[in-house]
Design a protein around this motif. Structure first.
Motif, short mmCIF file in Angstrom:
data_model
loop_
_atom_site.label_atom_id
_atom_site.label_comp_id
_atom_site.label_asym_id
_atom_site.label_seq_id
_atom_site.Cartn_x
_atom_site.Cartn_y
_atom_site.Cartn_z
N GLN A 31 -5.38 1.19 -1.19
CA GLN A 31 -6.48 0.34 -0.76
C GLN A 31 -7.44 0.05 -1.92
OE1 GLN A 31 -9.13 2.05 2.15
NE2 GLN A 31 -9.81 0.04 2.88
N GLN A 32 -7.70 1.09 -2.72
CA GLN A 32 -8.60 0.91 -3.85
C GLN A 32 -8.01 -0.06 -4.88
OE1 GLN A 32 -9.01 5.05 -4.84
NE2 GLN A 32 -11.04 5.21 -3.93
N PHE A 43 -5.84 -2.38 -4.24
CA PHE A 43 -5.88 -3.71 -3.63
C PHE A 43 -7.27 -4.32 -3.80
CE2 PHE A 43 -7.16 -6.22 0.10
CZ PHE A 43 -6.30 -7.29 -0.05
N GLN A 44 -8.30 -3.53 -3.50
CA GLN A 44 -9.66 -4.06 -3.57
C GLN A 44 -10.10 -4.34 -5.00
OE1 GLN A 44 -11.65 -1.05 -1.30
NE2 GLN A 44 -11.31 -2.10 0.65
N ALA A 45 -9.50 -3.63 -5.94
CA ALA A 45 -9.91 -3.82 -7.34
C ALA A 45 -9.15 -4.96 -8.00
CB ALA A 45 -9.70 -2.52 -8.12
N CYS A 97 -5.55 -6.64 -6.58
CA CYS A 97 -4.66 -7.53 -5.83
C CYS A 97 -5.42 -8.52 -4.95
CB CYS A 97 -3.72 -6.71 -4.97
SG CYS A 97 -3.15 -5.19 -5.75
N THR A 98 -6.61 -8.10 -4.50
CA THR A 98 -7.37 -8.95 -3.58
C THR A 98 -7.66 -10.33 -4.17
OG1 THR A 98 -9.38 -9.07 -2.25
CG2 THR A 98 -9.61 -8.04 -4.40
N SER A 139 -5.92 -11.91 -1.03
CA SER A 139 -6.85 -12.07 0.09
C SER A 139 -6.93 -13.52 0.55
CB SER A 139 -8.25 -11.58 -0.29
OG SER A 139 -8.30 -10.18 -0.21
N PHE A 148 -2.91 -11.24 2.58
CA PHE A 148 -3.07 -9.90 3.15
C PHE A 148 -3.19 -9.99 4.68
CE2 PHE A 148 -5.49 -6.18 4.49
CZ PHE A 148 -4.79 -5.16 3.86
N ALA A 189 -0.25 0.34 -3.82
CA ALA A 189 -0.83 -0.95 -3.43
C ALA A 189 0.20 -1.82 -2.72
CB ALA A 189 -1.39 -1.67 -4.67
N TYR A 205 0.52 -0.48 0.71
CA TYR A 205 -0.69 -0.78 1.48
C TYR A 205 -0.68 -2.23 1.96
CZ TYR A 205 -5.63 -1.69 2.41
OH TYR A 205 -6.82 -2.06 2.99
#
Ligand code: HEC
Length: 171
Positions: free
Chosen positions: A82-83, A85-87, A89-90, A94, A103, A148, A151
């Motif tokens: 998740q981290q 992804f948020q850092a 991949c998003t 997203s 996502f 990731a 996730y």
């Protein structure tokens, strides 16, 4: 008639007033200077709280540049899927940028998931079409990318399990 007799006589009252007047002005100036320095001292050092005063002094005299000691032997803290992804991949996943599977969009993810987890991991690590290697962040290690992928794919309907330690060969 002598000159002296034309001078008006100084009354005791005038003497008192003159004395007071003469003292009052410099006294006021001194009073203001004292008040001013007390004010400055107060704004600078908190005498009531020594710890705070100490901190304020230290903050004022500390060197401009601080030396940060980084222990290179310290183990890197792996980010969760998740981290990562948020850092990283998003940025694309997203919004579905560049045609990336969005996502949480199961329909978009289904054909990707069908390739299987190992293939998706390899594609995420090495890049695939417009998908950049490691999402464009070479500082991500294999385990972080693997997490990731799991996730994101799981959010898209898969049931992959992210490994506890990296499975893919380090490239
Ligand atoms: C610069 C944009 C971008 C970023 C950042 C990005 N991706 Fe992608 N990703 C894409 C695109 C575009 C595709 C679709 C590739 C295709 O199938 O055409 C894709 C597809 C994928 C796929 C499916 C690959 C396949 O074989 O079907 C996975 C898995 C994936 N990305 C994982 C990641 C992970 C993990 C991250 C973060 C570490 C990440 N992506 C960051 C653009 C991006």
């Amino acid at each position: 008639m002598s000159e002296h007799s034309t001078m008006t006589k100084t009354t005791p009252m005038q003497v008192i007033l003159a004395t007071l007047g003469g003292l009052l002005t410099p006294g006021l100036v001194i009073f203001m200077i004292v008040m001013r320095s007390i004010g400055i001292a107060h704004s600078h050092i908190n005498y009531v709280n020594p710890a705070l005063a100490n901190r304020m002094v230290m903050a004022r005299i500390k060197p401009v540049a601080e030396l940060k000691v980084v222990d290179l032997s310290a183990a890197k803290v792996e980010m969760t899927g998740q981290q990562v992804f948020q850092a990283v991949c998003t940025a694309c996943h997203s919004v579905g940028a560049l045609g990336s599977p969005k996502f949480g969009d199961k329909a978009a993810w289904a054909p990707h998931i069908a390739k299987g987890y190992p293939t998706l991991v390899q594609h995420a690590l090495n890049g695939f079409k417009k998908m950049p290697a490691r999402g464009g962040d070479p500082s991500l290690d294999n385990l972080e990318v693997e997490r990731a992928v799991a996730y994101m794919a799981d959010a898209g309907g898969a049931n992959f399990k992210a490994p506890d330690s990296a499975t893919a060969p380090v490239k």
